[in-house]
Design an enzyme around this catalytic site. Structure first.
Site, PDB file in Angstrom:
ATOM      1  N   PHE A  12     -19.355 -32.296   6.450  1.00  0.00           N
ATOM      2  CA  PHE A  12     -20.627 -31.558   6.499  1.00  0.00           C
ATOM      3  C   PHE A  12     -21.198 -31.510   7.928  1.00  0.00           C
ATOM      4  CE2 PHE A  12     -25.340 -32.530   5.877  1.00  0.00           C
ATOM      5  CZ  PHE A  12     -25.729 -31.203   5.876  1.00  0.00           C
ATOM      6  N   ALA A  83     -15.857 -40.545   8.260  1.00  0.00           N
ATOM      7  CA  ALA A  83     -16.366 -41.697   7.511  1.00  0.00           C
ATOM      8  C   ALA A  83     -16.410 -41.357   6.037  1.00  0.00           C
ATOM      9  CB  ALA A  83     -17.784 -42.053   7.983  1.00  0.00           C
ATOM     10  N   GLU A  84     -16.444 -42.394   5.226  1.00  0.00           N
ATOM     11  CA  GLU A  84     -16.899 -42.248   3.846  1.00  0.00           C
ATOM     12  C   GLU A  84     -18.414 -42.309   3.928  1.00  0.00           C
ATOM     13  OE1 GLU A  84     -15.341 -41.610   1.085  1.00  0.00           O
ATOM     14  OE2 GLU A  84     -13.303 -41.707   1.853  1.00  0.00           O
ATOM     15  N   THR A 100     -12.001 -47.122   5.881  1.00  0.00           N
ATOM     16  CA  THR A 100     -12.226 -45.981   6.791  1.00  0.00           C
ATOM     17  C   THR A 100     -13.294 -46.299   7.833  1.00  0.00           C
ATOM     18  OG1 THR A 100     -11.429 -44.225   5.351  1.00  0.00           O
ATOM     19  CG2 THR A 100     -13.189 -43.629   6.880  1.00  0.00           C
ATOM     20  N   THR A 134     -25.798 -43.904  11.377  1.00  0.00           N
ATOM     21  CA  THR A 134     -26.909 -43.578  10.480  1.00  0.00           C
ATOM     22  C   THR A 134     -28.105 -44.502  10.715  1.00  0.00           C
ATOM     23  OG1 THR A 134     -27.542 -43.755   8.147  1.00  0.00           O
ATOM     24  CG2 THR A 134     -25.694 -45.061   8.810  1.00  0.00           C
ATOM     25  N   ASP A 135     -29.293 -44.041  10.314  1.00  0.00           N
ATOM     26  CA  ASP A 135     -30.478 -44.913  10.390  1.00  0.00           C
ATOM     27  C   ASP A 135     -30.434 -46.003   9.316  1.00  0.00           C
ATOM     28  OD1 ASP A 135     -30.924 -43.277   8.175  1.00  0.00           O
ATOM     29  OD2 ASP A 135     -33.001 -42.780   8.693  1.00  0.00           O
ATOM     30  N   GLU A 136     -29.506 -45.850   8.341  1.00  0.00           N
ATOM     31  CA  GLU A 136     -29.469 -46.822   7.243  1.00  0.00           C
ATOM     32  C   GLU A 136     -29.028 -48.215   7.718  1.00  0.00           C
ATOM     33  OE1 GLU A 136     -27.862 -45.347   3.526  1.00  0.00           O
ATOM     34  OE2 GLU A 136     -28.246 -43.291   4.151  1.00  0.00           O
ATOM     35  N   TYR A 159     -22.230 -48.969   2.062  1.00  0.00           N
ATOM     36  CA  TYR A 159     -22.098 -47.897   3.056  1.00  0.00           C
ATOM     37  C   TYR A 159     -22.760 -48.297   4.369  1.00  0.00           C
ATOM     38  CZ  TYR A 159     -23.436 -43.676   5.631  1.00  0.00           C
ATOM     39  OH  TYR A 159     -23.667 -42.748   6.631  1.00  0.00           O
ATOM     40  N   LYS A 163     -21.169 -49.010   8.130  1.00  0.00           N
ATOM     41  CA  LYS A 163     -21.548 -48.269   9.337  1.00  0.00           C
ATOM     42  C   LYS A 163     -22.102 -49.240  10.396  1.00  0.00           C
ATOM     43  CE  LYS A 163     -21.473 -44.423  10.073  1.00  0.00           C
ATOM     44  NZ  LYS A 163     -20.408 -43.503  10.591  1.00  0.00           N
ATOM     45  N   LEU A 199     -28.380 -35.544  -2.465  1.00  0.00           N
ATOM     46  CA  LEU A 199     -29.600 -35.196  -3.208  1.00  0.00           C
ATOM     47  C   LEU A 199     -29.937 -33.700  -3.200  1.00  0.00           C
ATOM     48  CD1 LEU A 199     -32.133 -36.311  -4.768  1.00  0.00           C
ATOM     49  CD2 LEU A 199     -33.307 -36.278  -2.562  1.00  0.00           C
TER      50      LEU A 199
END
Ligand SMILES: NC(=O)c1ccc[n+]([C@@H]2O[C@H](COP(=O)([O-])OP(=O)(O)OC[C@H]3O[C@@H](n4cnc5c(N)ncnc54)[C@H](O)[C@@H]3O)[C@@H](O)[C@H]2O)c1
Length: 349
Positions: A12, A83-84, A100, A134-136, A159, A163, A199
């Site tokens: 994406f 990435a996954e 991965t 990611t911000d996660e 996840y 990361k 989402l």
């Protein structure tokens, strides 16, 4: 000619980055991707015949395939997005995420390092490895505050932990081995070609097919949304102008509660494609059991990239969401082909 190796370029965000470089720069783009369920080369169909574009089917879990790609294409830089990427899948089955996101990142760092060490002069000085994260990795916020580049890491899902691990490896390869790296951490993306397990596309599709709209928990979790083309532009800036060894947080100043995201999608669709019985799509909203360990709030302080690299997003959440919904309305065949896999997992089965 400058050559950029983009991993995950059929995904994406990766495909948006490839499109950005192919449309706006004279870079040769080498898209390296294993073509998992999340990949879609159709997202690059406008450029498949371009002399500036090459595709390499390779798996970052396989170091030999990576070495072959470095030897053949001799890139002047790497953007690593493969990435996954789906939190729910990481809860169902973390193994692919470890292989991965962690082992794959280790492999590409090792191969990039060997390749970098073989370079000389201007090619060596210009080389850089941009890791996209990611911000996660920062965990969850309460009602106040923002993630800054110096916020301590506190990942909560398999996840985000995978990361975070990959970010730490990138940092170590810079500090220990001198690989010139830069890292960016971004908030939730949305836009065209997003696999309909996430989402926003999931809700659009469920509306259009009259299926329930599964909202986790009380729907009050907050995410900070960024239109994918704004992210792609920010990434190109970080890649070209970011300072080696630095981190950049990227976000759209669009904090929205999940339930508000769903209601806004319903309102836009009520206008663009009213239901035949005249009722609002909101009547399809169904609350489902919360995701385990669901982070409450993410919000990015993007002032560093705005100040230092002069980036700011072009889309507001409202304009970006309208564009996105229109794209899904105009590309029914695209999502029809994917919805079977997508709806196997999230919310209501
Ligand atoms: N989607 C978001 O909101 C978001 C936000 C911030 C950061 N990110 C990060 O951006 C990157 C891209 O995210 P996305 O949403 O485009 O993901 P995506 O799932 O849409 O695409 C991932 C791509 O990586 C490829 N891939 C997966 N495993 C691979 C492997 N072993 N070898 C080679 N290729 C492989 C897939 O085929 C796919 O094309 C990821 O690193 C993700 O962590 C995503």
């Amino acid at each position: 000619m400058k050559k950029i190796l983009i991993t995950g370029g059929a995904g994406f965000i990766g495909s948006a980055v490839c499109r950005y470089f192919l449309a706006n720069t004279d870079y040769q783009v080498i898209n390296l991707d294993a073509l998992t369920y999340a990949a879609d080369l159709k997202a690059l169909s406008d450029f498949e015949k371009s002399p500036h574009y090459s595709f390499v089917k390779a798996d970052i879990r396989n170091a030999e395939q990576l070495a072959a790609a470095f030897n053949e294409y001799k890139p002047s830089g790497v953007m690593h997005l493969a990435a996954e990427s789906h939190v729910d899948r990481s809860i169902d089955g973390p193994s692919d995420f470890i292989q991965t996101n962690i082992v794959g990142t280790f492999n590409i760092l090792q191969e990039a390092r060997k390749y970098y060490e073989s370079l000389e002069g201007a090619a060596k000085n210009a080389f850089r490895f941009h890791h996209i994260s990611t911000d996660e990795v920062y965990g969850s916020l309460g009602a106040e505050g923002f993630f800054r580049e110096d916020t301590p890491y506190a990942p909560n899902s398999p996840y985000s932990a995978s990361k975070a691990s990959s970010d730490h490896l990138v940092r170590a390869w810079l500090h220990t081995f001198g690989l010139p790296t830069v890292i960016s951490n971004c908030s939730n993306n949305y836009g065209p070609f997003q696999f309909p397990e996430k989402l926003i596309p999931l809700m659009i599709l469920n509306c259009l097919e009259g299926r329930p709209l599964p909202v986790y928990g009380d729907g009050l979790n907050v995410r900070d949304w960024l239109y994918v083309d704004d992210h792609a532009e920010a990434l190109a800036l970080v890649f070209e102008k970011g300072v080696i060894g630095e981190k950049y947080n990227i976000g759209g100043h669009n904090e929205v509660k999940n339930i508000e995201v769903v209601k806004t999608i319903c309102a836009i669709l009520d206008e663009l494609q009213p239901r035949s019985d005249g009722s609002s799509y909101e009547s399809l909203i169904t609350y489902v059991a919360d995701r385990p360990g669901h982070d409450v709030r993410y919000a990015i302080d993007a002032s560093k990239i705005e100040r230092e690299l002069k980036w700011k997003p072009r889309e507001t959440f409202e304009t970006g969401l309208k564009r996105t919904i229109q794209w899904y309305l105009d590309n029914k065949q695209w999502w029809q082909d994917r919805k079977q896999i997508a709806t196997q997992r999230l919310g209501l089965k």
